[in-house]
Design an enzyme around this catalytic site. Structure first.
Site, short mmCIF file in Angstrom:
data_model
loop_
_atom_site.label_atom_id
_atom_site.label_comp_id
_atom_site.label_asym_id
_atom_site.label_seq_id
_atom_site.Cartn_x
_atom_site.Cartn_y
_atom_site.Cartn_z
N ASP A 13 0.76 -1.16 -0.07
CA ASP A 13 -0.06 0.05 -0.18
C ASP A 13 0.80 1.29 -0.04
O ASP A 13 0.18 2.39 0.44
CB ASP A 13 -0.96 0.02 1.33
CG ASP A 13 -1.62 -1.02 1.36
OD1 ASP A 13 -2.35 -1.58 0.39
OD2 ASP A 13 -1.70 -1.90 2.43
N LYS A 16 2.34 2.25 -5.13
CA LYS A 16 3.25 1.68 -6.43
C LYS A 16 2.33 2.14 -7.52
O LYS A 16 2.93 2.31 -8.68
CB LYS A 16 3.36 0.19 -6.33
CG LYS A 16 4.51 -0.20 -4.96
CD LYS A 16 4.61 -1.79 -4.92
CE LYS A 16 3.47 -2.47 -4.59
NZ LYS A 16 2.79 -2.21 -3.14
N GLY A 40 -3.99 -4.40 -4.86
CA GLY A 40 -4.86 -3.32 -5.52
C GLY A 40 -3.97 -2.17 -5.75
O GLY A 40 -3.39 -1.56 -4.75
N HIS A 41 -3.69 -1.72 -7.16
CA HIS A 41 -3.10 -0.54 -7.52
C HIS A 41 -3.83 0.69 -7.93
O HIS A 41 -4.65 0.41 -8.80
CB HIS A 41 -2.01 -1.00 -8.52
CG HIS A 41 -1.04 -1.88 -8.03
ND1 HIS A 41 0.12 -2.32 -8.78
CD2 HIS A 41 -0.49 -2.33 -6.84
CE1 HIS A 41 1.18 -2.90 -8.02
NE2 HIS A 41 0.63 -2.96 -6.89
N GLN A 224 2.23 -5.82 -3.31
CA GLN A 224 2.56 -5.86 -1.84
C GLN A 224 3.80 -5.25 -1.66
O GLN A 224 4.21 -4.30 -2.44
CB GLN A 224 2.55 -7.44 -1.43
CG GLN A 224 1.14 -8.04 -1.10
CD GLN A 224 1.03 -8.83 -2.66
OE1 GLN A 224 1.76 -9.42 -3.34
NE2 GLN A 224 -0.45 -9.01 -2.86
N ARG A 305 -6.49 0.61 7.45
CA ARG A 305 -5.14 0.05 7.63
C ARG A 305 -4.75 0.86 8.94
O ARG A 305 -4.97 1.96 9.40
CB ARG A 305 -4.29 1.01 6.33
CG ARG A 305 -4.53 0.34 5.09
CD ARG A 305 -3.72 1.09 4.07
NE ARG A 305 -4.15 0.54 2.83
CZ ARG A 305 -4.45 1.25 1.78
NH1 ARG A 305 -3.97 2.52 1.55
NH2 ARG A 305 -4.67 0.56 0.51
#
Length: 429
Positions: A13, A16, A40-41, A224, A305
């Site tokens: 997270d 990227k 997930g990007h 990741q 998060r």
């Protein structure tokens, strides 16, 4: 000519997707080399947000995008992404997207087992996304996996599914007390997927090799983060693949000699989704503030998060493990408005100072972060275009990070949009 690997340095997270999207403009081919749709990007262009889980982030730049052999793929999710992008007028034809014939398929029994295992663990759950990633890699390692090339041979596919389904159903029924799966239904479903995906399936390693020989530039996109690596992360609170830069070669089918740069993506603070040790985690109003201002919810799961100060112990670990040549700092704007900032520079464990990241989770769980305190800033930096225009305290924060991790910062992200970025050095130029 440059061939660049992008990896996360923390627990994923890190942003990227944005950096890959930004640099893809200067690349010819973008390759995803590991993970599955547990990643997930997120990209924001012109205020519009787009999240991909399998298709490389370079697709918005209309580059050739490859899903490498190191990725495990849920074909239903892949087709959903293809349709979603097509509906937004993104070219997603087999000319733009190609899938390695050696990539492994996520099957329905992988997801069923994933969910059943987590339920059985109760309070000791690892925090898996339940998307079948781990069980798919497990079958790959035990040589019982189904690959995309098998989809091109209906008879071979049926034989493989029927051979393994007896064992999977026995496991589901007698160990988890779960419902067994219908083999005929699975075969029909996946043969329909095969009909649509067949034009995309090829040997992507050969495509990469030809591109390099022709002087084209390759961007390798990881998923990741370093500390979710199956070997080098906070095991067992990790993902099921190698997330570090070395796996770009294995997961794409190239030799290490072709890699010229390795860029580590560093969020300006630290976050982690799910369970596992997190020495620099904040449990106060500052942690809540960062979480809310940074919109820190998982792009794949939507889970909140956990947030904390920047931890340079884990960053130095990432520098070593990945052989980082530079870093990109993301979400720097989120820290604006705080009077003071802290950077974790080491840990204290039973009276000893630790500068290196410990392997033992028992040790890590009992480490106390040792902080340096720096002055914060109140200015809005989201629209700044040049390094010299940044407030002094922002520069001080960045300079201190560089010194602590002994790695240059070459990209600074000041917001979610592609345009909100200062590029000090472009690896492709």
């Amino acid at each position: 000519m440059a061939n660049v690997v992008i990896v996360g340095t923390q627990w994923g997270d890190e942003g990227k997707g944005k950096i890959v999207d930004l640099l893809a403009e200067h690349a010819d081919v973008v390759v995803r080399f590991q993970g599955g749709n547990n990643a997930g990007h997120t990209m924001v262009v012109g205020g519009e947000q787009l999240i991909t889980h399998l298709i490389p982030s370079g697709i918005l730049q209309q580059k050739i995008c490859l899903i490498g052999n190191g990725v495990v793929v849920d074909p239903a999710v892949l087709l959903e992404e293809i349709d979603h992008l097509a509906n937004r007028n993104v070219d997603i034809s087999p000319n733009s997207l190609k899938i390695s014939e050696k990539a492994h398929l996520i099957m329905p029994y992988h997801k069923q087992i994933d969910h059943a295992r987590e339920e059985l663990k109760g309070d000791k759950k690892i925090g898996t996304t339940g998307r079948g990633i781990g069980p798919a890699y497990e079958d790959k390692a035990t040589r019982r996996g189904v690959r995309f090339i098998d989809l091109l041979d209906p008879q071979e596919f049926r034989e493989k599914v029927n051979a393994i389904l007896n064992e999977k159903n026995f496991y589901l029924k007698h160990y988890f007390s779960a419902e067994p799966l219908d083999g005929a239904q699975i075969i029909d479903q996946y043969e329909a997927y095969a009909e649509r995906l067949a034009p995309y399936i090829t040997n992507t390693s050969i495509i990469i090799d030809l591109a390099i020989k022709n002087g084209q530039q390759i961007l390798f996109e990881g998923a990741q983060g370093t500390h979710l690596d199956i070997d080098h992360g906070t095991y067992p609170f990790v993902t099921s693949s190698n997330t570090i830069a070395g796996n770009a070669c294995c997961g794409a089918g190239v030799g290490p000699g072709v890699i010229t740069d390795v860029i580590g993506i560093v969020k300006a603070y630290t976050t982690r989704v799910g369970k596992g040790p997190f020495p620099a985690e904040l449990f106060d109003e500052i942690g809540d503030r960062i979480q809310k201002k940074g919109a820190e919810f998982g792009a794949t799961t939507g889970r909140k998060r956990r947030c904390g100060w920047l931890d340079t112990v884990i960053l130095r670990n990432a520098v070593r493990l990945n052989g980082l040549t530079s870093v990109a700092i993301t979400k720097l704007d989120v820290l604006g408005g705080l009077d003071t900032l802290k950077i974790c520079t080491s840990y204290e464990y039973k009276g000893k100072i630790l500068y290196d990241f410990p392997t033992s989770l028992k040790v890590l769980d009992n480490c106390k972060p040792i902080y340096e305190t720096l002055s914060g800033w109140s200015e809005d930096i989201s629209a700044i275009k040049e390094m010299k225009e940044l407030p002094l305290n922002v520069k001080n924060y960045l300079n201190r990070i560089e010194k602590l991790i002994e790695t240059p910062i070459q990209i600074i992200s000041l917001g979610a949009d592609r345009s909100q970025t200062i590029v000090l050095k472009n690896p492709f130029q």
